[in-house]
Design a protein around this motif. Structure first.
Motif, PDB file in Angstrom:
ATOM      1  N   PRO A 181      29.479  52.075  41.562  1.00  0.00           N
ATOM      2  CA  PRO A 181      29.730  52.046  40.113  1.00  0.00           C
ATOM      3  C   PRO A 181      30.314  50.692  39.680  1.00  0.00           C
ATOM      4  N   LYS A 182      30.121  50.358  38.408  1.00  0.00           N
ATOM      5  CA  LYS A 182      30.576  49.065  37.897  1.00  0.00           C
ATOM      6  C   LYS A 182      32.076  48.873  38.068  1.00  0.00           C
ATOM      7  N   LYS A 183      32.852  49.931  37.829  1.00  0.00           N
ATOM      8  CA  LYS A 183      34.310  49.828  37.937  1.00  0.00           C
ATOM      9  C   LYS A 183      34.734  49.531  39.377  1.00  0.00           C
ATOM     10  N   LYS A 184      34.130  50.205  40.344  1.00  0.00           N
ATOM     11  CA  LYS A 184      34.464  49.965  41.749  1.00  0.00           C
ATOM     12  C   LYS A 184      34.001  48.579  42.188  1.00  0.00           C
ATOM     13  N   ALA A 185      32.827  48.159  41.714  1.00  0.00           N
ATOM     14  CA  ALA A 185      32.313  46.830  42.041  1.00  0.00           C
ATOM     15  C   ALA A 185      33.241  45.746  41.494  1.00  0.00           C
ATOM     16  N   ALA A 186      33.707  45.929  40.265  1.00  0.00           N
ATOM     17  CA  ALA A 186      34.635  44.951  39.673  1.00  0.00           C
ATOM     18  C   ALA A 186      35.966  44.949  40.432  1.00  0.00           C
ATOM     19  N   GLY A 187      36.453  46.108  40.821  1.00  0.00           N
ATOM     20  CA  GLY A 187      37.695  46.185  41.590  1.00  0.00           C
ATOM     21  C   GLY A 187      37.574  45.491  42.934  1.00  0.00           C
ATOM     22  N   ASN A 188      36.447  45.707  43.624  1.00  0.00           N
ATOM     23  CA  ASN A 188      36.223  45.023  44.904  1.00  0.00           C
ATOM     24  C   ASN A 188      36.176  43.512  44.710  1.00  0.00           C
ATOM     25  N   ALA A 189      35.497  43.081  43.669  1.00  0.00           N
ATOM     26  CA  ALA A 189      35.395  41.649  43.397  1.00  0.00           C
ATOM     27  C   ALA A 189      36.763  41.047  43.078  1.00  0.00           C
ATOM     28  N   PHE A 216      50.934  48.112  45.590  1.00  0.00           N
ATOM     29  CA  PHE A 216      50.260  46.876  45.984  1.00  0.00           C
ATOM     30  C   PHE A 216      48.950  46.679  45.227  1.00  0.00           C
ATOM     31  N   ARG A 217      48.242  47.758  44.933  1.00  0.00           N
ATOM     32  CA  ARG A 217      47.011  47.630  44.160  1.00  0.00           C
ATOM     33  C   ARG A 217      47.332  47.132  42.751  1.00  0.00           C
ATOM     34  N   ALA A 218      48.374  47.679  42.141  1.00  0.00           N
ATOM     35  CA  ALA A 218      48.754  47.257  40.788  1.00  0.00           C
ATOM     36  C   ALA A 218      49.168  45.790  40.767  1.00  0.00           C
ATOM     37  N   VAL A 219      49.984  45.385  41.721  1.00  0.00           N
ATOM     38  CA  VAL A 219      50.438  43.987  41.769  1.00  0.00           C
ATOM     39  C   VAL A 219      49.255  43.066  42.046  1.00  0.00           C
ATOM     40  N   TRP A 220      48.357  43.466  42.933  1.00  0.00           N
ATOM     41  CA  TRP A 220      47.206  42.640  43.296  1.00  0.00           C
ATOM     42  C   TRP A 220      46.282  42.444  42.096  1.00  0.00           C
TER      43      TRP A 220
END
Length: 130
Positions: A36-44, A101-105
């Motif tokens: 999905p676009k949201k997961k792809a953007a998060g990975n990027a 850590f996800r939020a800070v990253w």
């Protein structure tokens, strides 16, 4: 340093100079794999953030003739972890380290992108006015 490690180091340096390339590459690969676009953007975002740290710190060092850019941004990162972790502890009564850590990253990605654009414009203006 030759061979594979030299090639790897040169590649990392190049990707730090143009951090939008890893973002686009990871996003396109993720979308090609039908994520999905949201997961792809998060990975990027996750992959691009270290390259942004390096490039923003280097731009800071060049513009301000300093050697403290990396340490300043590391200190800001640690302060953000403390502030968000404290807020999470007050709201929920415990700290979820994975979410912290996800939020800070991801916030780092946002602010480093802004910093990269601003510092790049300043560096270009400095270069043109010399």
């Amino acid at each position: 340093m030759g061979g594979f490690f030299g090639w790897l180091l040169n590649g990392a340096i190049f990707l730090s100079l143009v951090p939008f390339i890893p973002f686009l590459a990871v996003y396109l690969i993720s979308r090609f794999k039908k994520e999905p676009k949201k997961k792809a953007a998060g990975n990027a975002m996750d992959v691009t953030t270290p390259f942004l740290y390096i490039s923003v710190a280097a731009l800071f060092n060049i513009i301000f003739n300093s050697q403290m850019g990396f340490y300043i941004f590391l200190l800001i990162l640690l302060l953000a972890i403390g502030v968000i972790g404290s807020a999470q502890n007050r709201l929920k009564g415990k700290v979820d380290f994975q979410r912290l850590f996800r939020a800070v990253w991801r916030l780092s990605f946002l602010f480093l992108n802004l910093g990269y654009i601003v510092l790049l414009l300043i560096a270009i203006l400095q270069y043109l006015t010399r």
